[in-house]
Scaffold this motif. Structure first.
Motif, PDB file in Angstrom:
ATOM      1  N   ILE A 248      35.581  44.056  15.911  1.00  0.00           N
ATOM      2  CA  ILE A 248      34.536  44.611  16.793  1.00  0.00           C
ATOM      3  C   ILE A 248      35.107  44.960  18.171  1.00  0.00           C
ATOM      4  O   ILE A 248      34.741  45.977  18.741  1.00  0.00           O
ATOM      5  CB  ILE A 248      33.280  43.702  16.897  1.00  0.00           C
ATOM      6  CG1 ILE A 248      33.597  42.315  17.459  1.00  0.00           C
ATOM      7  CG2 ILE A 248      32.574  43.597  15.549  1.00  0.00           C
ATOM      8  CD1 ILE A 248      32.361  41.437  17.672  1.00  0.00           C
ATOM      9  N   VAL A 249      36.028  44.146  18.672  1.00  0.00           N
ATOM     10  CA  VAL A 249      36.641  44.478  19.965  1.00  0.00           C
ATOM     11  C   VAL A 249      37.439  45.781  19.825  1.00  0.00           C
ATOM     12  O   VAL A 249      37.348  46.678  20.671  1.00  0.00           O
ATOM     13  CB  VAL A 249      37.528  43.325  20.490  1.00  0.00           C
ATOM     14  CG1 VAL A 249      38.356  43.765  21.693  1.00  0.00           C
ATOM     15  CG2 VAL A 249      36.663  42.120  20.858  1.00  0.00           C
ATOM     16  N   GLY A 250      38.147  45.917  18.713  1.00  0.00           N
ATOM     17  CA  GLY A 250      38.921  47.144  18.455  1.00  0.00           C
ATOM     18  C   GLY A 250      38.020  48.372  18.399  1.00  0.00           C
ATOM     19  O   GLY A 250      38.347  49.422  18.978  1.00  0.00           O
ATOM     20  N   SER A 251      36.883  48.256  17.731  1.00  0.00           N
ATOM     21  CA  SER A 251      35.963  49.403  17.622  1.00  0.00           C
ATOM     22  C   SER A 251      35.453  49.833  18.985  1.00  0.00           C
ATOM     23  O   SER A 251      35.354  51.023  19.282  1.00  0.00           O
ATOM     24  CB  SER A 251      34.742  49.062  16.763  1.00  0.00           C
ATOM     25  OG  SER A 251      35.115  48.684  15.488  1.00  0.00           O
ATOM     26  N   VAL A 252      35.105  48.852  19.818  1.00  0.00           N
ATOM     27  CA  VAL A 252      34.577  49.188  21.137  1.00  0.00           C
ATOM     28  C   VAL A 252      35.672  49.830  21.994  1.00  0.00           C
ATOM     29  O   VAL A 252      35.434  50.838  22.670  1.00  0.00           O
ATOM     30  CB  VAL A 252      33.984  47.937  21.833  1.00  0.00           C
ATOM     31  CG1 VAL A 252      33.625  48.243  23.271  1.00  0.00           C
ATOM     32  CG2 VAL A 252      32.763  47.437  21.072  1.00  0.00           C
ATOM     33  N   LEU A 253      36.880  49.293  21.941  1.00  0.00           N
ATOM     34  CA  LEU A 253      37.988  49.864  22.720  1.00  0.00           C
ATOM     35  C   LEU A 253      38.268  51.302  22.302  1.00  0.00           C
ATOM     36  O   LEU A 253      38.497  52.175  23.135  1.00  0.00           O
ATOM     37  CB  LEU A 253      39.256  49.027  22.537  1.00  0.00           C
ATOM     38  CG  LEU A 253      39.374  47.777  23.399  1.00  0.00           C
ATOM     39  CD1 LEU A 253      40.697  47.076  23.140  1.00  0.00           C
ATOM     40  CD2 LEU A 253      39.262  48.141  24.873  1.00  0.00           C
ATOM     41  N   ALA A 254      38.232  51.523  20.986  1.00  0.00           N
ATOM     42  CA  ALA A 254      38.547  52.859  20.483  1.00  0.00           C
ATOM     43  C   ALA A 254      37.555  53.889  21.008  1.00  0.00           C
ATOM     44  O   ALA A 254      37.905  55.036  21.255  1.00  0.00           O
ATOM     45  CB  ALA A 254      38.545  52.853  18.953  1.00  0.00           C
ATOM     46  N   LYS A 255      36.323  53.489  21.189  1.00  0.00           N
ATOM     47  CA  LYS A 255      35.300  54.464  21.564  1.00  0.00           C
ATOM     48  C   LYS A 255      35.029  54.528  23.074  1.00  0.00           C
ATOM     49  O   LYS A 255      34.589  55.553  23.577  1.00  0.00           O
ATOM     50  CB  LYS A 255      34.003  54.102  20.831  1.00  0.00           C
ATOM     51  CG  LYS A 255      32.978  55.176  20.960  1.00  0.00           C
ATOM     52  CD  LYS A 255      32.029  55.277  19.822  1.00  0.00           C
ATOM     53  CE  LYS A 255      31.005  56.366  20.181  1.00  0.00           C
ATOM     54  NZ  LYS A 255      29.710  56.071  19.636  1.00  0.00           N
ATOM     55  N   HIS A 256      35.292  53.455  23.797  1.00  0.00           N
ATOM     56  CA  HIS A 256      34.796  53.384  25.181  1.00  0.00           C
ATOM     57  C   HIS A 256      35.874  53.155  26.234  1.00  0.00           C
ATOM     58  O   HIS A 256      35.564  52.629  27.300  1.00  0.00           O
ATOM     59  CB  HIS A 256      33.731  52.289  25.298  1.00  0.00           C
ATOM     60  CG  HIS A 256      32.453  52.662  24.643  1.00  0.00           C
ATOM     61  ND1 HIS A 256      31.533  53.502  25.235  1.00  0.00           N
ATOM     62  CD2 HIS A 256      31.942  52.327  23.442  1.00  0.00           C
ATOM     63  CE1 HIS A 256      30.505  53.653  24.417  1.00  0.00           C
ATOM     64  NE2 HIS A 256      30.734  52.962  23.328  1.00  0.00           N
ATOM     65  N   GLU A 257      37.093  53.549  25.951  1.00  0.00           N
ATOM     66  CA  GLU A 257      38.139  53.320  26.932  1.00  0.00           C
ATOM     67  C   GLU A 257      37.768  53.901  28.304  1.00  0.00           C
ATOM     68  O   GLU A 257      37.942  53.262  29.340  1.00  0.00           O
ATOM     69  CB  GLU A 257      39.450  53.914  26.431  1.00  0.00           C
ATOM     70  CG  GLU A 257      40.609  53.325  27.188  1.00  0.00           C
ATOM     71  CD  GLU A 257      41.961  53.717  26.626  1.00  0.00           C
ATOM     72  OE1 GLU A 257      42.120  53.744  25.389  1.00  0.00           O
ATOM     73  OE2 GLU A 257      42.840  53.996  27.456  1.00  0.00           O
ATOM     74  N   LYS A 258      37.214  55.118  28.291  1.00  0.00           N
ATOM     75  CA  LYS A 258      36.853  55.791  29.548  1.00  0.00           C
ATOM     76  C   LYS A 258      35.767  55.029  30.305  1.00  0.00           C
ATOM     77  O   LYS A 258      35.857  54.865  31.522  1.00  0.00           O
ATOM     78  CB  LYS A 258      36.339  57.194  29.240  1.00  0.00           C
ATOM     79  CG  LYS A 258      37.297  58.297  29.578  1.00  0.00           C
ATOM     80  CD  LYS A 258      36.496  59.586  29.640  1.00  0.00           C
ATOM     81  CE  LYS A 258      37.360  60.811  29.788  1.00  0.00           C
ATOM     82  NZ  LYS A 258      36.647  61.999  29.270  1.00  0.00           N
ATOM     83  N   ASP A 259      34.722  54.611  29.590  1.00  0.00           N
ATOM     84  CA  ASP A 259      33.647  53.859  30.249  1.00  0.00           C
ATOM     85  C   ASP A 259      34.192  52.562  30.827  1.00  0.00           C
ATOM     86  O   ASP A 259      33.851  52.164  31.934  1.00  0.00           O
ATOM     87  CB  ASP A 259      32.536  53.504  29.243  1.00  0.00           C
ATOM     88  CG  ASP A 259      31.676  54.711  28.909  1.00  0.00           C
ATOM     89  OD1 ASP A 259      31.405  55.505  29.820  1.00  0.00           O
ATOM     90  OD2 ASP A 259      31.287  54.842  27.738  1.00  0.00           O
TER      91      ASP A 259
END
Ligand code: 4AD
Ligand code: MG
Length: 433
Positions: A248-259
């Motif tokens: 789950i941490v990987g999924s969030v990082l993949a999508k929200h690096e900019k945020d």
């Protein structure tokens, strides 16, 4: 209504005339020009209103439009290398849909108490918008994780007849002729029943604790996801929690690096280290490690925020602490067959001082032992009759855990307090808006 183009889709419309709808985020004016920042929920774009290109009425409307007014803009999308978006809009028509001056949140520093009072408006800020987005992705990642691995989502009741996590944090609700009901502290007990039906279940919903703690980690209403698996022991449960967190941490990082880096100014170094294996230490080893770090703690005492922080600081990734003294844990934990003082439970502590994000373990599956534990915890036998019965008809070793969404999100986003992780937080001292 005529369909509009969204800011996050604007690149596909370069050179075209489009209609944008949203709110006035900011404005700068210089005589014959208004530079309007239009926010539509997907992004912010600069719209240039030039006196020579629009009607008098439109120019006047742009002049008048206050902060956070609802606005409609028609114009041509043009490349603009200076803007973070890469595009701006050359306005042909501007409409002030609704708005009045006096928006309470100004582009200056406000106290957090004031902002919380204005939470219904505060959500519109870039920072809060980013957190809402990351939360959405985290919840989707959690659901995807279990859905893709053969778990069945089972919804547990919110109104319950008895305590699950100790009687001191129960919210009471009057319940017709039946007396009292309580807002659920955890769906786990129902998750256990479900696991015996579907093998691998997960419960996901709001949970409630009448927690008299005003810390940065406590809410009175928070969301918890609780997988529960038949034929799983404590070690398997720790494997599951570890794999789940990495994913789950990987999924969030993949999508929200900019945020995360751009808007929330989160340093991602620590999050990128969330890889297997997580260190696993016993409670007894944890006590020693905390003492060695110069922090006094007695064997048998529960870890507070300070102890958790001191311990977590010694590792570069989440740490799993297992086999706590049974006296600290809820009635349903199975005792360690090697040492009956210990419960077969494991918590996951997040790095960087965010504390316990996961709690769980192996459940007592023997009828008589569980009945004794219910009595020892002075819980009403009647309310647990159904739960005990699961130990009569095909009882199996089983385990599960609960992950708190808000604490996990506070950690991922690097937020000081969990109050920003949910749209309308509920805390001891806050019930509005
Ligand atoms: O450790 P807890 O109390 O465990 C249970 O409720 C078990 N029944 C879960 C299970 O095994 N199915 O809570 C689990 C997690 C904590 O690790 C924390 O992340 C979160 O729920 N949590 C809270 N989050 C915000 N505010 C609070 N007051 C919280 N209490 C627990
Ligand atoms: Mg716990």
């Amino acid at each position: 209504m005529e369909s509009q183009v969204y800011v996050n889709d604007i690149a596909r419309h370069e050179g075209q005339e489009v209609l944008l709808r949203g709110w006035l985020y900011g404005k700068r004016s210089s005589g014959k020009l208004h530079f309007i920042q239009l926010r539509d929920g997907t992004g912010i774009v600069q719209c240039v209103v030039s006196k020579k290109d629009v009607s008098e009425a439109a120019f006047e409307a742009a002049e008048r439009a206050p902060q956070e007014a609802a606005i409609e803009v028609r114009g041509v999308v043009a490349k603009d290398p200076r803007s973070p978006l890469g595009f701006e809009v050359h306005v042909k028509d501007f409409r002030l849909h609704q708005g009045q001056p006096g928006y309470p949140i100004q582009p200056k520093e406000h106290g957090v108490g004031f902002l919380q009072e204005q939470r219904h408006l505060w959500l519109r800020s870039s920072r809060q918008r980013a957190i809402l987005g990351v939360r959405h992705t985290l919840i989707k990642a959690i659901r995807d994780y279990f859905d893709e691995r053969g778990f069945t989502l089972v919804d547990s009741p919110i109104l319950t007849p008895a305590a699950c996590e100790g009687t001191s944090t129960l919210f009471e609700v009057p319940y017709f002729d039946l007396g009292k009901a309580y807002l659920t502290q955890s769906g786990q007990l129902y998750g256990e029943a479900a696991a015996m039906a579907v093998g691998k279940a997960y419960v996901f919903g709001p949970t409630f604790r009448a927690e008299k703690s005003k810390t940065r980690r406590h809410l009175t209403e928070f969301w918890m996801v609780e997988p529960e698996v038949a034929w799983l022991d404590l070690a398997g449960n720790m494997d599951l929690a570890e794999d789940f967190l990495v994913e789950i941490v990987g999924s969030v990082l993949a999508k929200h690096e900019k945020d995360l880096t751009g808007v929330l100014e989160r340093d991602l170094t620590a999050l990128r280290k969330v890889k297997k294996p997580f260190p696993r230490i016993t409670y007894t080893e944890a006590v020693e490690a905390i003492r060695k770090a110069g922090h006094p703690v007695e064997w048998g005492a529960d870890f507070g925020g300070d102890e958790e922080t001191v311990l977590a600081r010694q590792f570069d990734r989440p740490v799993m602490v297992h086999r706590y003294p049974a006296s600290l844990k809820a009635f349903y934990f199975k005792r360690d067959p090697q040492d009956s003082k210990l419960a077969l439970g494991a918590d996951v502590l997040a790095p960087e001082g965010y504390g316990e994000i996961v709690g769980g373990g192996q459940r007592e599956d023997d009828y008589d032992t569980l009945l004794r534990s219910i009595d020892e915890h002075k819980l009403p036998r009647e309310a647990f009759a159904w739960y005990l019965e699961l130990r009569k008809f095909g009882s199996v070793p089983h385990s599960g855990f609960g992950l708190g969404v808000e604490r996990t999100l506070a950690w991922i986003c690097g937020l000081h307090h969990v109050r920003e992780t949910i749209a309308f937080p509920r805390m001891m001292e806050r019930l509005t808006p």
